[in-house]
Design a protein around this motif. Structure first.
Motif, PDB file in Angstrom:
ATOM      1  N   SER A   1       0.813  -1.213   0.000  1.00  0.00           N
ATOM      2  CA  SER A   1       0.000   0.000   0.000  1.00  0.00           C
ATOM      3  C   SER A   1       0.848   1.266   0.000  1.00  0.00           C
ATOM      4  O   SER A   1       0.378   2.345  -0.398  1.00  0.00           O
ATOM      5  CB  SER A   1      -0.950   0.017   1.203  1.00  0.00           C
ATOM      6  N   ILE A   2       2.097   1.161   0.469  1.00  0.00           N
ATOM      7  CA  ILE A   2       2.981   2.335   0.480  1.00  0.00           C
ATOM      8  C   ILE A   2       3.990   2.260  -0.660  1.00  0.00           C
ATOM      9  O   ILE A   2       5.004   2.952  -0.662  1.00  0.00           O
ATOM     10  CB  ILE A   2       3.705   2.483   1.837  1.00  0.00           C
ATOM     11  N   GLY A   3       3.702   1.374  -1.622  1.00  0.00           N
ATOM     12  CA  GLY A   3       4.517   1.319  -2.822  1.00  0.00           C
ATOM     13  C   GLY A   3       5.761   0.468  -2.731  1.00  0.00           C
ATOM     14  O   GLY A   3       6.625   0.538  -3.610  1.00  0.00           O
ATOM     15  N   GLN A   4       5.847  -0.360  -1.682  1.00  0.00           N
ATOM     16  CA  GLN A   4       7.015  -1.233  -1.516  1.00  0.00           C
ATOM     17  C   GLN A   4       6.643  -2.645  -1.952  1.00  0.00           C
ATOM     18  O   GLN A   4       6.119  -3.436  -1.177  1.00  0.00           O
ATOM     19  CB  GLN A   4       7.483  -1.225  -0.050  1.00  0.00           C
ATOM     20  N   GLN A   5       6.939  -2.954  -3.201  1.00  0.00           N
ATOM     21  CA  GLN A   5       6.608  -4.274  -3.736  1.00  0.00           C
ATOM     22  C   GLN A   5       7.693  -5.312  -3.421  1.00  0.00           C
ATOM     23  O   GLN A   5       7.429  -6.501  -3.339  1.00  0.00           O
ATOM     24  CB  GLN A   5       6.416  -4.182  -5.256  1.00  0.00           C
ATOM     25  N   ASP A   6       8.923  -4.839  -3.274  1.00  0.00           N
ATOM     26  CA  ASP A   6      10.060  -5.731  -3.051  1.00  0.00           C
ATOM     27  C   ASP A   6      10.722  -5.339  -1.739  1.00  0.00           C
ATOM     28  O   ASP A   6      11.262  -4.241  -1.607  1.00  0.00           O
ATOM     29  CB  ASP A   6      11.055  -5.606  -4.217  1.00  0.00           C
ATOM     30  N   PHE A   7      10.653  -6.215  -0.751  1.00  0.00           N
ATOM     31  CA  PHE A   7      11.194  -5.876   0.566  1.00  0.00           C
ATOM     32  C   PHE A   7      11.703  -7.128   1.268  1.00  0.00           C
ATOM     33  O   PHE A   7      11.334  -8.250   0.925  1.00  0.00           O
ATOM     34  CB  PHE A   7      10.122  -5.187   1.432  1.00  0.00           C
ATOM     35  N   ASP A   8      12.550  -6.921   2.250  1.00  0.00           N
ATOM     36  CA  ASP A   8      13.101  -8.006   3.058  1.00  0.00           C
ATOM     37  C   ASP A   8      12.446  -7.965   4.432  1.00  0.00           C
ATOM     38  O   ASP A   8      12.333  -6.895   5.038  1.00  0.00           O
ATOM     39  CB  ASP A   8      14.616  -7.846   3.190  1.00  0.00           C
ATOM     40  N   THR A   9      11.996  -9.102   4.932  1.00  0.00           N
ATOM     41  CA  THR A   9      11.375  -9.189   6.251  1.00  0.00           C
ATOM     42  C   THR A   9      12.429  -9.562   7.289  1.00  0.00           C
ATOM     43  O   THR A   9      13.123 -10.570   7.157  1.00  0.00           O
ATOM     44  CB  THR A   9      10.249 -10.237   6.262  1.00  0.00           C
ATOM     45  N   VAL A  10      12.548  -8.736   8.319  1.00  0.00           N
ATOM     46  CA  VAL A  10      13.517  -8.964   9.393  1.00  0.00           C
ATOM     47  C   VAL A  10      12.763  -9.520  10.596  1.00  0.00           C
ATOM     48  O   VAL A  10      11.803  -8.910  11.064  1.00  0.00           O
ATOM     49  CB  VAL A  10      14.256  -7.667   9.765  1.00  0.00           C
ATOM     50  N   MET A  11      13.196 -10.679  11.098  1.00  0.00           N
ATOM     51  CA  MET A  11      12.489 -11.359  12.188  1.00  0.00           C
ATOM     52  C   MET A  11      13.399 -11.593  13.392  1.00  0.00           C
ATOM     53  O   MET A  11      14.606 -11.760  13.242  1.00  0.00           O
ATOM     54  CB  MET A  11      11.928 -12.695  11.695  1.00  0.00           C
ATOM     55  N   GLY A  12      12.785 -11.658  14.568  1.00  0.00           N
ATOM     56  CA  GLY A  12      13.522 -11.778  15.820  1.00  0.00           C
ATOM     57  C   GLY A  12      13.708 -13.198  16.308  1.00  0.00           C
ATOM     58  O   GLY A  12      13.689 -13.437  17.522  1.00  0.00           O
ATOM     59  N   ILE A  13      13.896 -14.150  15.412  1.00  0.00           N
ATOM     60  CA  ILE A  13      14.185 -15.525  15.819  1.00  0.00           C
ATOM     61  C   ILE A  13      15.609 -15.580  16.352  1.00  0.00           C
ATOM     62  O   ILE A  13      16.530 -15.009  15.770  1.00  0.00           O
ATOM     63  CB  ILE A  13      13.986 -16.488  14.635  1.00  0.00           C
ATOM     64  N   ARG A  14      15.808 -16.299  17.459  1.00  0.00           N
ATOM     65  CA  ARG A  14      17.105 -16.335  18.122  1.00  0.00           C
ATOM     66  C   ARG A  14      17.987 -17.488  17.629  1.00  0.00           C
ATOM     67  O   ARG A  14      17.516 -18.431  16.994  1.00  0.00           O
ATOM     68  CB  ARG A  14      16.928 -16.462  19.640  1.00  0.00           C
ATOM     69  N   PHE A  15      19.238 -17.435  18.027  1.00  0.00           N
ATOM     70  CA  PHE A  15      20.210 -18.467  17.681  1.00  0.00           C
ATOM     71  C   PHE A  15      19.839 -19.815  18.309  1.00  0.00           C
ATOM     72  O   PHE A  15      20.130 -20.874  17.740  1.00  0.00           O
ATOM     73  CB  PHE A  15      21.607 -18.036  18.147  1.00  0.00           C
ATOM     74  N   ASP A  16      19.203 -19.782  19.495  1.00  0.00           N
ATOM     75  CA  ASP A  16      18.840 -21.031  20.181  1.00  0.00           C
ATOM     76  C   ASP A  16      17.427 -21.494  19.818  1.00  0.00           C
ATOM     77  O   ASP A  16      16.790 -22.220  20.588  1.00  0.00           O
ATOM     78  CB  ASP A  16      18.999 -20.906  21.706  1.00  0.00           C
ATOM     79  N   GLU A  17      16.928 -21.076  18.656  1.00  0.00           N
ATOM     80  CA  GLU A  17      15.653 -21.547  18.127  1.00  0.00           C
ATOM     81  C   GLU A  17      15.880 -22.155  16.738  1.00  0.00           C
ATOM     82  O   GLU A  17      15.337 -21.676  15.739  1.00  0.00           O
ATOM     83  CB  GLU A  17      14.653 -20.395  18.042  1.00  0.00           C
ATOM     84  N   PRO A  18      16.660 -23.226  16.654  1.00  0.00           N
ATOM     85  CA  PRO A  18      17.021 -23.768  15.332  1.00  0.00           C
ATOM     86  C   PRO A  18      15.840 -24.286  14.536  1.00  0.00           C
ATOM     87  O   PRO A  18      15.838 -24.197  13.307  1.00  0.00           O
ATOM     88  CB  PRO A  18      18.012 -24.896  15.673  1.00  0.00           C
ATOM     89  N   THR A  19      14.831 -24.822  15.211  1.00  0.00           N
ATOM     90  CA  THR A  19      13.676 -25.344  14.481  1.00  0.00           C
ATOM     91  C   THR A  19      12.926 -24.218  13.789  1.00  0.00           C
ATOM     92  O   THR A  19      12.552 -24.325  12.613  1.00  0.00           O
ATOM     93  CB  THR A  19      12.738 -26.109  15.429  1.00  0.00           C
ATOM     94  N   ARG A  20      12.693 -23.140  14.519  1.00  0.00           N
ATOM     95  CA  ARG A  20      12.010 -21.979  13.916  1.00  0.00           C
ATOM     96  C   ARG A  20      12.853 -21.380  12.797  1.00  0.00           C
ATOM     97  O   ARG A  20      12.333 -20.983  11.759  1.00  0.00           O
ATOM     98  CB  ARG A  20      11.740 -20.908  14.981  1.00  0.00           C
ATOM     99  N   TYR A  21      14.164 -21.318  13.010  1.00  0.00           N
ATOM    100  CA  TYR A  21      15.032 -20.740  11.985  1.00  0.00           C
ATOM    101  C   TYR A  21      15.001 -21.565  10.701  1.00  0.00           C
ATOM    102  O   TYR A  21      14.888 -21.013   9.595  1.00  0.00           O
ATOM    103  CB  TYR A  21      16.466 -20.636  12.509  1.00  0.00           C
ATOM    104  N   ARG A  22      15.082 -22.888  10.847  1.00  0.00           N
ATOM    105  CA  ARG A  22      15.051 -23.739   9.655  1.00  0.00           C
ATOM    106  C   ARG A  22      13.730 -23.580   8.904  1.00  0.00           C
ATOM    107  O   ARG A  22      13.694 -23.636   7.672  1.00  0.00           O
ATOM    108  CB  ARG A  22      15.266 -25.203  10.051  1.00  0.00           C
ATOM    109  N   LYS A  23      12.650 -23.359   9.646  1.00  0.00           N
ATOM    110  CA  LYS A  23      11.334 -23.225   9.017  1.00  0.00           C
ATOM    111  C   LYS A  23      11.228 -21.939   8.205  1.00  0.00           C
ATOM    112  O   LYS A  23      10.621 -21.917   7.130  1.00  0.00           O
ATOM    113  CB  LYS A  23      10.244 -23.270  10.088  1.00  0.00           C
ATOM    114  N   TYR A  24      11.820 -20.853   8.711  1.00  0.00           N
ATOM    115  CA  TYR A  24      11.612 -19.536   8.095  1.00  0.00           C
ATOM    116  C   TYR A  24      12.848 -18.975   7.393  1.00  0.00           C
ATOM    117  O   TYR A  24      12.790 -17.871   6.851  1.00  0.00           O
ATOM    118  CB  TYR A  24      11.163 -18.530   9.166  1.00  0.00           C
ATOM    119  N   LYS A  25      13.967 -19.714   7.375  1.00  0.00           N
ATOM    120  CA  LYS A  25      15.223 -19.119   6.925  1.00  0.00           C
ATOM    121  C   LYS A  25      15.185 -18.628   5.480  1.00  0.00           C
ATOM    122  O   LYS A  25      15.978 -17.757   5.104  1.00  0.00           O
ATOM    123  CB  LYS A  25      16.382 -20.105   7.110  1.00  0.00           C
ATOM    124  N   GLY A  26      14.281 -19.145   4.666  1.00  0.00           N
ATOM    125  CA  GLY A  26      14.183 -18.665   3.298  1.00  0.00           C
ATOM    126  C   GLY A  26      13.275 -17.468   3.131  1.00  0.00           C
ATOM    127  O   GLY A  26      13.117 -16.947   2.013  1.00  0.00           O
TER     128      GLY A  26
END
Length: 266
Positions: free
Chosen positions: A127-152
């Motif tokens: 809606s603000i004209g940003q069609q191409d953007f990177d999503t920054v998330m607060g998953i930690r180093f000690d959350e490997p399962t969550r990281y593997r799920k969302y790393k892409g």
């Protein structure tokens, strides 16, 4: 920046603030209506104490015709703020009614995150004209399962810096304010992905929190756990029997707290 309202993502935000936000950096908080009131208070404190612009959004759900388009195309957003944000589960219940299969999310079909957070945030950026953007998330180093799920799907500064839950607790112990939740409570008041031990502990402490979840299951004749087990049964167990309760690990002695290995997130 996808700001969940938890301690980890708030620490990530502070790191970014200290390194200087760029003009094309946007901080979004997606409210489902089932965030704990303490979470909403915390998000508001972050934006006021740190003077950071946080965009509060909630998902909206319109009519759709599968012969002409997709369900996803009818998902939108509305901008709210601390005062106007839903505190009665409205966005979440609206999403459940909008799903035409007549069921609640479950552990096997976690569509609540997709439709209440991911797509509304995407719609806002578009809606603000940003069609191409990177999503920054607060998953930690000690959350490997969550990281593997969302790393892409984004960028993970806390993983890059090898930040663990103990580091997050250290950080907040030095701040002038904190999220006023126990470690096992989390932002979504009774997220069905929590362990039964945590859910029973929360319900035992605040039985009325189960009522909204029970009502959604009753209306749809489906279960959040997807295992032939529902919140009404869980509430009976939590309020009627003694059981081993979850512990707020922040209350452990410092040696134990900072050596603990935990794989659950805010």
């Amino acid at each position: 920046l996808s700001f969940s309202g938890g301690r980890s993502s708030a620490m990530m935000l502070k790191i970014m603030l200290d390194n200087g936000l760029q003009p094309d950096d946007y901080i979004l908080f997606a409210n489902t209506g089932k965030e704990r009131p303490e979470t909403l208070d915390f998000v508001h404190e972050v934006e006021t104490r740190w003077s950071v612009p946080i965009v509060w959004i909630e998902g909206t759900f319109g009519d759709y015709d599968l012969t002409e388009g997709t369900m996803v195309s009818s998902v939108g957003f509305r901008v709210v703020n601390y005062e106007t944000a839903s505190r009665d589960g409205q966005p979440f219940s609206a999403m459940i009614e909008w799903i035409n299969c007549g069921r609640v999310p479950s552990r096997n079909a976690r569509f609540c995150t997709k439709y209440l957070k991911v797509i509304p945030m995407q719609r806002y950026m578009e809606s603000i004209g940003q069609q191409d953007f990177d999503t920054v998330m607060g998953i930690r180093f000690d959350e490997p399962t969550r990281y593997r799920k969302y790393k892409g799907d984004g960028t993970f500064p806390l993983v890059d810096f090898k930040i663990t839950e103990a580091d997050v607790f250290r950080f907040w112990s030095g701040q002038s304010f904190d999220l006023r939740l126990k470690q096992y409570e989390g932002n979504c008041d009774l997220c069905h992905l929590k362990s039964f031990k945590k859910l029973k502990t929360i319900i035992a402490e605040q039985p009325a929190r189960a009522d909204w979840w029970i009502e959604q299951e009753r209306k749809t004749n489906s279960q959040f756990f997807g295992e032939g087990f529902d919140f009404s049964q869980l509430k009976k167990i939590a309020t009627g029997k003694r059981f081993s309760k979850a512990v707020d690990v922040r209350q452990l002695v410092e040696h134990d707290l900072f050596s603990i290995s935990c794989f659950c997130g805010d």
